[in-house]
Write a protein that holds these residues in place. Structure first.
Motif, PDB file in Angstrom:
ATOM      1  N   MET A  51       0.846  -1.176   0.000  1.00  0.00           N
ATOM      2  CA  MET A  51       0.000   0.000   0.000  1.00  0.00           C
ATOM      3  C   MET A  51       0.892   1.240   0.000  1.00  0.00           C
ATOM      4  O   MET A  51       1.862   1.307   0.734  1.00  0.00           O
ATOM      5  CB  MET A  51      -0.904  -0.027   1.238  1.00  0.00           C
ATOM      6  CG  MET A  51      -1.719   1.223   1.417  1.00  0.00           C
ATOM      7  SD  MET A  51      -2.748   1.297   2.914  1.00  0.00           S
ATOM      8  CE  MET A  51      -3.752  -0.139   2.748  1.00  0.00           C
ATOM      9  N   SER A  52       0.555   2.202  -0.818  1.00  0.00           N
ATOM     10  CA  SER A  52       1.351   3.429  -0.889  1.00  0.00           C
ATOM     11  C   SER A  52       1.050   4.337   0.307  1.00  0.00           C
ATOM     12  O   SER A  52       0.050   4.155   1.007  1.00  0.00           O
ATOM     13  CB  SER A  52       1.032   4.176  -2.184  1.00  0.00           C
ATOM     14  OG  SER A  52      -0.264   4.744  -2.119  1.00  0.00           O
ATOM     15  N   TYR A  53       1.922   5.311   0.522  1.00  0.00           N
ATOM     16  CA  TYR A  53       1.670   6.304   1.568  1.00  0.00           C
ATOM     17  C   TYR A  53       0.330   6.998   1.330  1.00  0.00           C
ATOM     18  O   TYR A  53      -0.468   7.180   2.246  1.00  0.00           O
ATOM     19  CB  TYR A  53       2.763   7.382   1.586  1.00  0.00           C
ATOM     20  CG  TYR A  53       4.115   6.962   2.087  1.00  0.00           C
ATOM     21  CD1 TYR A  53       4.289   6.427   3.352  1.00  0.00           C
ATOM     22  CD2 TYR A  53       5.246   7.150   1.299  1.00  0.00           C
ATOM     23  CE1 TYR A  53       5.549   6.080   3.817  1.00  0.00           C
ATOM     24  CE2 TYR A  53       6.505   6.806   1.761  1.00  0.00           C
ATOM     25  CZ  TYR A  53       6.655   6.266   3.017  1.00  0.00           C
ATOM     26  OH  TYR A  53       7.895   5.932   3.481  1.00  0.00           O
ATOM     27  N   GLU A  54       0.097   7.436   0.096  1.00  0.00           N
ATOM     28  CA  GLU A  54      -1.139   8.155  -0.238  1.00  0.00           C
ATOM     29  C   GLU A  54      -2.373   7.312   0.042  1.00  0.00           C
ATOM     30  O   GLU A  54      -3.358   7.802   0.586  1.00  0.00           O
ATOM     31  CB  GLU A  54      -1.143   8.606  -1.699  1.00  0.00           C
ATOM     32  CG  GLU A  54      -0.260   9.789  -1.997  1.00  0.00           C
ATOM     33  CD  GLU A  54      -0.761  11.132  -1.475  1.00  0.00           C
ATOM     34  OE1 GLU A  54      -1.963  11.263  -1.155  1.00  0.00           O
ATOM     35  OE2 GLU A  54       0.061  12.042  -1.372  1.00  0.00           O
ATOM     36  N   GLU A  55      -2.332   6.043  -0.346  1.00  0.00           N
ATOM     37  CA  GLU A  55      -3.473   5.154  -0.098  1.00  0.00           C
ATOM     38  C   GLU A  55      -3.722   5.004   1.394  1.00  0.00           C
ATOM     39  O   GLU A  55      -4.854   5.098   1.861  1.00  0.00           O
ATOM     40  CB  GLU A  55      -3.240   3.781  -0.735  1.00  0.00           C
ATOM     41  CG  GLU A  55      -3.289   3.797  -2.239  1.00  0.00           C
ATOM     42  CD  GLU A  55      -2.771   2.508  -2.859  1.00  0.00           C
ATOM     43  OE1 GLU A  55      -3.234   2.197  -3.965  1.00  0.00           O
ATOM     44  OE2 GLU A  55      -1.907   1.829  -2.249  1.00  0.00           O
ATOM     45  N   TRP A  56      -2.643   4.755   2.159  1.00  0.00           N
ATOM     46  CA  TRP A  56      -2.799   4.631   3.604  1.00  0.00           C
ATOM     47  C   TRP A  56      -3.370   5.918   4.189  1.00  0.00           C
ATOM     48  O   TRP A  56      -4.293   5.885   5.001  1.00  0.00           O
ATOM     49  CB  TRP A  56      -1.467   4.304   4.291  1.00  0.00           C
ATOM     50  CG  TRP A  56      -1.652   4.233   5.777  1.00  0.00           C
ATOM     51  CD1 TRP A  56      -2.040   3.146   6.500  1.00  0.00           C
ATOM     52  CD2 TRP A  56      -1.532   5.319   6.717  1.00  0.00           C
ATOM     53  NE1 TRP A  56      -2.163   3.491   7.835  1.00  0.00           N
ATOM     54  CE2 TRP A  56      -1.861   4.814   7.982  1.00  0.00           C
ATOM     55  CE3 TRP A  56      -1.182   6.670   6.598  1.00  0.00           C
ATOM     56  CZ2 TRP A  56      -1.838   5.601   9.137  1.00  0.00           C
ATOM     57  CZ3 TRP A  56      -1.163   7.455   7.736  1.00  0.00           C
ATOM     58  CH2 TRP A  56      -1.480   6.922   8.992  1.00  0.00           C
ATOM     59  N   PHE A  57      -2.816   7.043   3.783  1.00  0.00           N
ATOM     60  CA  PHE A  57      -3.223   8.338   4.298  1.00  0.00           C
ATOM     61  C   PHE A  57      -4.728   8.559   4.100  1.00  0.00           C
ATOM     62  O   PHE A  57      -5.446   8.924   5.031  1.00  0.00           O
ATOM     63  CB  PHE A  57      -2.419   9.434   3.590  1.00  0.00           C
ATOM     64  CG  PHE A  57      -2.567  10.804   4.170  1.00  0.00           C
ATOM     65  CD1 PHE A  57      -1.824  11.204   5.260  1.00  0.00           C
ATOM     66  CD2 PHE A  57      -3.456  11.713   3.601  1.00  0.00           C
ATOM     67  CE1 PHE A  57      -1.951  12.484   5.784  1.00  0.00           C
ATOM     68  CE2 PHE A  57      -3.588  12.990   4.122  1.00  0.00           C
ATOM     69  CZ  PHE A  57      -2.834  13.374   5.221  1.00  0.00           C
ATOM     70  N   GLU A  58      -5.224   8.326   2.916  1.00  0.00           N
ATOM     71  CA  GLU A  58      -6.639   8.545   2.613  1.00  0.00           C
ATOM     72  C   GLU A  58      -7.533   7.543   3.333  1.00  0.00           C
ATOM     73  O   GLU A  58      -8.583   7.918   3.872  1.00  0.00           O
ATOM     74  CB  GLU A  58      -6.882   8.502   1.100  1.00  0.00           C
ATOM     75  CG  GLU A  58      -6.245   9.656   0.348  1.00  0.00           C
ATOM     76  CD  GLU A  58      -6.694  11.039   0.816  1.00  0.00           C
ATOM     77  OE1 GLU A  58      -7.878  11.206   1.181  1.00  0.00           O
ATOM     78  OE2 GLU A  58      -5.854  11.957   0.815  1.00  0.00           O
ATOM     79  N   GLN A  59      -7.123   6.282   3.374  1.00  0.00           N
ATOM     80  CA  GLN A  59      -7.923   5.271   4.070  1.00  0.00           C
ATOM     81  C   GLN A  59      -7.967   5.552   5.568  1.00  0.00           C
ATOM     82  O   GLN A  59      -9.017   5.439   6.206  1.00  0.00           O
ATOM     83  CB  GLN A  59      -7.372   3.868   3.809  1.00  0.00           C
ATOM     84  CG  GLN A  59      -7.633   3.370   2.418  1.00  0.00           C
ATOM     85  CD  GLN A  59      -7.018   2.000   2.176  1.00  0.00           C
ATOM     86  OE1 GLN A  59      -6.651   1.272   3.103  1.00  0.00           O
ATOM     87  NE2 GLN A  59      -6.893   1.646   0.903  1.00  0.00           N
TER      88      GLN A  59
END
Length: 142
Positions: free
Chosen positions: A1-9
């Motif tokens: 999982m990318s940083y951006e994906e984690w951040f938004e989730q």
């Protein structure tokens, strides 16, 4: 999982919990207290994958999960290059902040830092909007 994906989730999960607490009339202090590790393991088991094992991300007695990250963390899924002119706060450098190389890119490594998990720090940075607290983390669009 990318940083951006984690951040938004993570932001979406955090928002859902906070909205529920606000509807129930909890004060700022009560909301912060709700995010204490022991309570979150019982009440919000899907907030963090470590909760399933009742395992803390850091070995500290009073761990607060409100921030589950740090407003001083900077990320870009492509890496920070040579920090692209950015400098993490010197206090972070002193308190075990470092960098790791991965796939030819530099990433911040804050795994030894517990600052954002202390209630006093959460209180200092508090906002009902987690993304507002963390707004400077992503440097992807700089």
């Amino acid at each position: 999982m990318s940083y951006e994906e984690w951040f938004e989730q993570h932001a979406a999960k955090h928002k859902k919990i906070v909205e529920k607490l606000v509807v129930h009339g909890l004060s700022e202090n009560e909301i912060i207290d709700y995010f204490d590790f022991e309570n979150m393991v019982k009440e919000e088991n899907d907030f963090c994958p470590l909760y399933i094992e009742s395992r803390k991300c850091h070995d500290i007695e009073k761990l607060n999960c409100y921030l589950c990250g740090c407003p001083h963390f900077r990320f870009n899924d492509e890496g920070l290059g040579e920090y692209n002119g950015l400098k993490i706060l010197s206090r972070c450098d002193i308190n075990n902040g470092s960098t790791i190389g991965r796939n030819g890119a530099i990433h911040q490594d804050c795994s030894k830092c517990t600052v954002p998990h202390h209630r006093a720090y959460v209180k200092k940075k508090f906002s009902l909007d987690w993304k507002e607290i963390m707004k400077d983390c992503s440097v992807t669009h700089m």
